[in-house]
Design a protein around this motif. Structure first.
Motif, mmCIF file in Angstrom:
data_model
loop_
_atom_site.group_PDB
_atom_site.id
_atom_site.type_symbol
_atom_site.label_atom_id
_atom_site.label_comp_id
_atom_site.label_asym_id
_atom_site.label_seq_id
_atom_site.Cartn_x
_atom_site.Cartn_y
_atom_site.Cartn_z
ATOM 1 N N GLU A 9 1.202 -16.300 2.109
ATOM 2 C CA GLU A 9 2.527 -16.842 2.636
ATOM 3 C C GLU A 9 1.714 -17.509 4.180
ATOM 4 O OE1 GLU A 9 5.751 -15.559 5.339
ATOM 5 O OE2 GLU A 9 6.614 -14.608 3.630
ATOM 6 N N PRO A 10 2.410 -19.067 3.666
ATOM 7 C CA PRO A 10 1.620 -19.532 4.821
ATOM 8 C C PRO A 10 2.177 -19.773 6.442
ATOM 9 C CG PRO A 10 3.097 -20.596 3.621
ATOM 10 C CD PRO A 10 3.271 -20.086 2.691
ATOM 11 N N ARG A 11 1.430 -19.102 7.169
ATOM 12 C CA ARG A 11 1.976 -19.053 8.957
ATOM 13 C C ARG A 11 1.096 -20.233 9.472
ATOM 14 N NH1 ARG A 11 3.218 -13.511 9.033
ATOM 15 N NH2 ARG A 11 4.383 -13.004 6.800
ATOM 16 N N HIS A 12 1.965 -20.557 10.604
ATOM 17 C CA HIS A 12 1.278 -21.255 11.804
ATOM 18 C C HIS A 12 0.980 -20.206 12.401
ATOM 19 C CE1 HIS A 12 5.292 -23.567 10.924
ATOM 20 N NE2 HIS A 12 4.453 -24.498 11.094
ATOM 21 N N ALA A 13 -0.113 -20.324 14.118
ATOM 22 C CA ALA A 13 -0.916 -19.671 14.554
ATOM 23 C C ALA A 13 -0.028 -18.672 15.549
ATOM 24 C CB ALA A 13 -1.857 -20.916 15.984
ATOM 25 N N ASP A 14 1.221 -18.944 15.624
ATOM 26 C CA ASP A 14 2.146 -17.910 16.324
ATOM 27 C C ASP A 14 2.346 -17.173 15.071
ATOM 28 O OD1 ASP A 14 3.727 -19.310 14.742
ATOM 29 O OD2 ASP A 14 5.306 -19.888 16.649
ATOM 30 N N TYR A 15 1.938 -17.523 14.016
ATOM 31 C CA TYR A 15 1.885 -16.155 13.233
ATOM 32 C C TYR A 15 3.685 -16.554 12.084
ATOM 33 C CZ TYR A 15 0.287 -12.527 10.334
ATOM 34 O OH TYR A 15 -0.492 -11.756 9.119
ATOM 35 N N HIS A 48 6.088 -3.548 1.469
ATOM 36 C CA HIS A 48 5.373 -3.409 2.523
ATOM 37 C C HIS A 48 5.198 -4.637 3.678
ATOM 38 C CE1 HIS A 48 5.065 0.492 1.170
ATOM 39 N NE2 HIS A 48 4.471 -0.221 -0.577
ATOM 40 N N GLY A 49 5.244 -5.216 3.769
ATOM 41 C CA GLY A 49 5.263 -6.901 4.899
ATOM 42 C C GLY A 49 3.618 -7.004 4.471
ATOM 43 N N ASP A 50 2.880 -7.792 5.601
ATOM 44 C CA ASP A 50 1.932 -8.328 5.627
ATOM 45 C C ASP A 50 1.209 -6.787 5.882
ATOM 46 O OD1 ASP A 50 3.246 -10.302 6.373
ATOM 47 O OD2 ASP A 50 2.058 -10.434 8.583
ATOM 48 N N THR A 51 0.082 -6.763 4.829
ATOM 49 C CA THR A 51 -1.003 -5.802 3.809
ATOM 50 C C THR A 51 -1.508 -6.514 5.456
ATOM 51 O OG1 THR A 51 -1.906 -7.404 2.239
ATOM 52 C CG2 THR A 51 -0.025 -5.699 2.008
ATOM 53 N N THR A 52 -1.862 -6.474 6.151
ATOM 54 C CA THR A 52 -2.513 -6.185 7.087
ATOM 55 C C THR A 52 -3.099 -4.799 7.182
ATOM 56 O OG1 THR A 52 -1.444 -6.769 9.141
ATOM 57 C CG2 THR A 52 -2.413 -8.654 8.410
ATOM 58 N N GLU A 53 -2.657 -3.911 7.942
ATOM 59 C CA GLU A 53 -3.294 -3.111 7.286
ATOM 60 C C GLU A 53 -3.294 -1.500 6.273
ATOM 61 O OE1 GLU A 53 -3.645 -1.037 10.754
ATOM 62 O OE2 GLU A 53 -3.362 -2.948 11.009
ATOM 63 N N ALA A 54 -3.663 -0.732 6.048
ATOM 64 C CA ALA A 54 -3.801 -0.543 4.265
ATOM 65 C C ALA A 54 -2.853 0.731 4.009
ATOM 66 C CB ALA A 54 -5.030 0.569 4.389
ATOM 67 N N HIS A 55 -2.184 0.580 3.196
ATOM 68 C CA HIS A 55 -0.801 0.870 2.316
ATOM 69 C C HIS A 55 -1.196 1.817 1.068
ATOM 70 C CE1 HIS A 55 1.870 -1.484 4.941
ATOM 71 N NE2 HIS A 55 0.835 -2.305 4.775
ATOM 72 N N HIS A 56 0.075 3.252 0.757
ATOM 73 C CA HIS A 56 -0.255 3.621 -0.468
ATOM 74 C C HIS A 56 0.436 3.068 -0.784
ATOM 75 C CE1 HIS A 56 -3.679 5.738 1.881
ATOM 76 N NE2 HIS A 56 -2.955 5.418 2.966
ATOM 77 N N PHE A 57 -0.028 3.136 -2.554
ATOM 78 C CA PHE A 57 1.351 2.793 -3.317
ATOM 79 C C PHE A 57 2.083 3.485 -3.978
ATOM 80 C CE2 PHE A 57 -0.534 -1.356 -1.932
ATOM 81 C CZ PHE A 57 0.261 -2.168 -1.590
#
Length: 57
Positions: A9-15, A48-57
């Motif tokens: 998903e494209p984002r601006h600098a403020d996310y 789960h949204g952003d996957t910047t954190e590890a998720h267990h599927f």
């Protein structure tokens, strides 16, 4: 069981999400728009949204 989809998903600098047409460099095609340009494209999971954190599927 719901289907899990992952995309970017494209984002601006403020996310905030960026829906504007941009050049390959990430700058807005329309210089008159209020778009500051894209700076990042995080991976996003529909469950789960952003996957910047590890998720267990």
């Amino acid at each position: 069981m719901a289907r899990t989809t992952i995309g970017d998903e494209p984002r601006h600098a403020d996310y905030s999400p960026c829906e504007h047409a941009v050049t390959p460099s990430g700058q807005p095609r329309d210089p008159q728009s209020a778009c500051p340009g894209r700076t990042t494209r995080p991976v996003v999971c529909n469950q789960h949204g952003d996957t910047t954190e590890a998720h267990h599927f």
